[in-house]
Design an enzyme around this catalytic site. Structure first.
Site, PDB file in Angstrom:
ATOM      1  N   ASP A   1       0.842  -1.189   0.000  1.00  0.00           N
ATOM      2  CA  ASP A   1       0.000   0.000   0.000  1.00  0.00           C
ATOM      3  C   ASP A   1       0.878   1.240   0.000  1.00  0.00           C
ATOM      4  O   ASP A   1       1.907   1.286   0.673  1.00  0.00           O
ATOM      5  CB  ASP A   1      -0.961   0.003   1.182  1.00  0.00           C
ATOM      6  CG  ASP A   1      -0.256   0.039   2.540  1.00  0.00           C
ATOM      7  OD1 ASP A   1       0.647  -0.786   2.760  1.00  0.00           O
ATOM      8  OD2 ASP A   1      -0.610   0.893   3.377  1.00  0.00           O
ATOM      9  N   SER A   2       0.480   2.237  -0.783  1.00  0.00           N
ATOM     10  CA  SER A   2       1.172   3.520  -0.855  1.00  0.00           C
ATOM     11  C   SER A   2       2.634   3.314  -1.261  1.00  0.00           C
ATOM     12  O   SER A   2       2.910   2.743  -2.316  1.00  0.00           O
ATOM     13  CB  SER A   2       1.020   4.260   0.471  1.00  0.00           C
ATOM     14  OG  SER A   2       1.398   5.607   0.360  1.00  0.00           O
TER      15      SER A   2
END
Length: 314
Positions: free
Chosen positions: A154-155
């Site tokens: 994520d990210s």
């Protein structure tokens, strides 16, 4: 940019977490960022009972530059191997902070999940984070052979996941059957539509994002490298099928949509999950926000499809 408003539960959550006075990211020390991240994660997971999985062990990967801690979540009869890199702008995050989400990912996908505690900036500048990511993937594939292999994150972790897929393609590395990219950082285009058009209600100002991305990918060592930011790659052909989760109210949205289009144009199968009512970091606060919880479930469904595709191709 987005006519669907931010989910009310998200608005309430963000307002509860908002500091009394906004401080620019550049004005905080790395440890202050890390402490803020720990406090936010504690709030997101307060009162949550972590899901039980078949087994959890802390292990060490012998990386090229030293030991890389990983946490392995085992499924009783695993369908796949998922190597996961946490978010946190390459500066924050930990195995403990990711534990609740990793247990759910393992439980819901019935997969072995290897959560990687890669070295972080600024103490360990590029290429340290991507080197650790790549070395952990090589180790995990050897440790758990004969399973479809997905890289995920994520990210900032999503950035590392797709950059590792690029590197594996270029260097003849491990076979990777799929990539799961949850609102990843793709480029350093600060004039992209979502960068300039979204309101101040959206987390992470353009200047804050500029600070984090420049800290990671703006160094001399990272200059021009597709293993720092994947938009720099001349070709995306030959990359594994991808699931890209995009939040509607995220300044990274335009670059993520452009990356999905480039992948598709290169012949890479892509599933785009666009959650119009959500913001960056929804993966972390799924335990507290029903809309984010539903997004997590949709993501799990797409991961199952990616696993089946990997099984078929193998």
């Amino acid at each position: 940019m987005n006519e669907v408003p931010i989910d009310p539960d998200v608005v309430e959550l963000l307002s509860e977490l908002a500091p009394p006075e906004q401080v620019a990211a550049a004005d905080l020390t790395p440890e202050q960022h890390r402490q803020a991240g720990r406090e936010a994660m504690a709030y997101f997971t307060e009162g949550v009972t972590p899901l039980s999985v078949h087994g959890v062990t802390d292990e060490v990967v012998p990386g090229r530059d030293g030991k890389i801690p990983v946490r392995v979540y085992n499924a009783e009869t695993p369908a796949a191997l998922i190597v996961f890199m946490h978010g946190g702008a390459w500066m924050t995050g930990s195995l403990d902070m990711s534990d609740v989400a990793m247990r759910r990912l393992c439980h819901d996908t019935r997969s072995v999940v290897v959560s990687v505690d890669y070295r972080m900036i600024p103490e360990n500048p590029f290429p340290a984070p991507i080197d650790d990511t790549y070395d952990a993937i090589v180790w995990a594939v050897e440790r758990f052979p004969n399973l479809p292999v997905l890289v995920a994150g994520d990210s900032a972790g999503g950035t590392l996941a797709t950059c590792a897929a690029l590197r594996s393609r270029d260097e003849g590395g491990p076979r990777i059957d799929g990539q799961v990219l949850i609102y990843p950082g793709i480029d350093d285009d600060y004039d992209a539509p979502s960068m300039v058009e979204l309101s101040d209600d959206v987390p992470n100002s353009r200047e804050d994002l500029r600070f984090f991305i420049d800290q990671y990918a703006g160094t001399e060592a990272a200059a021009g490298s597709p293993y720092a930011l994947p938009a720099r790659a001349e070709s995306l052909a030959g990359l594994p099928p991808a699931v890209i989760a995009i939040a509607g109210h995220d300044r990274l949205r335009s670059s993520e949509e452009a990356y999905a289009e480039r992948l598709q144009a290169a012949g890479v199968p892509v599933t785009v999950q666009l959650d119009l009512e959500l913001v960056h970091a929804w993966f972390d606060f799924a335990p507290r926000v029903p809309a984010a919880d539903r997004a997590f479930a949709r993501l799990t469904t797409s991961i199952h499809e990616l696993i089946h595709r990997g099984i078929a191709s193998a």
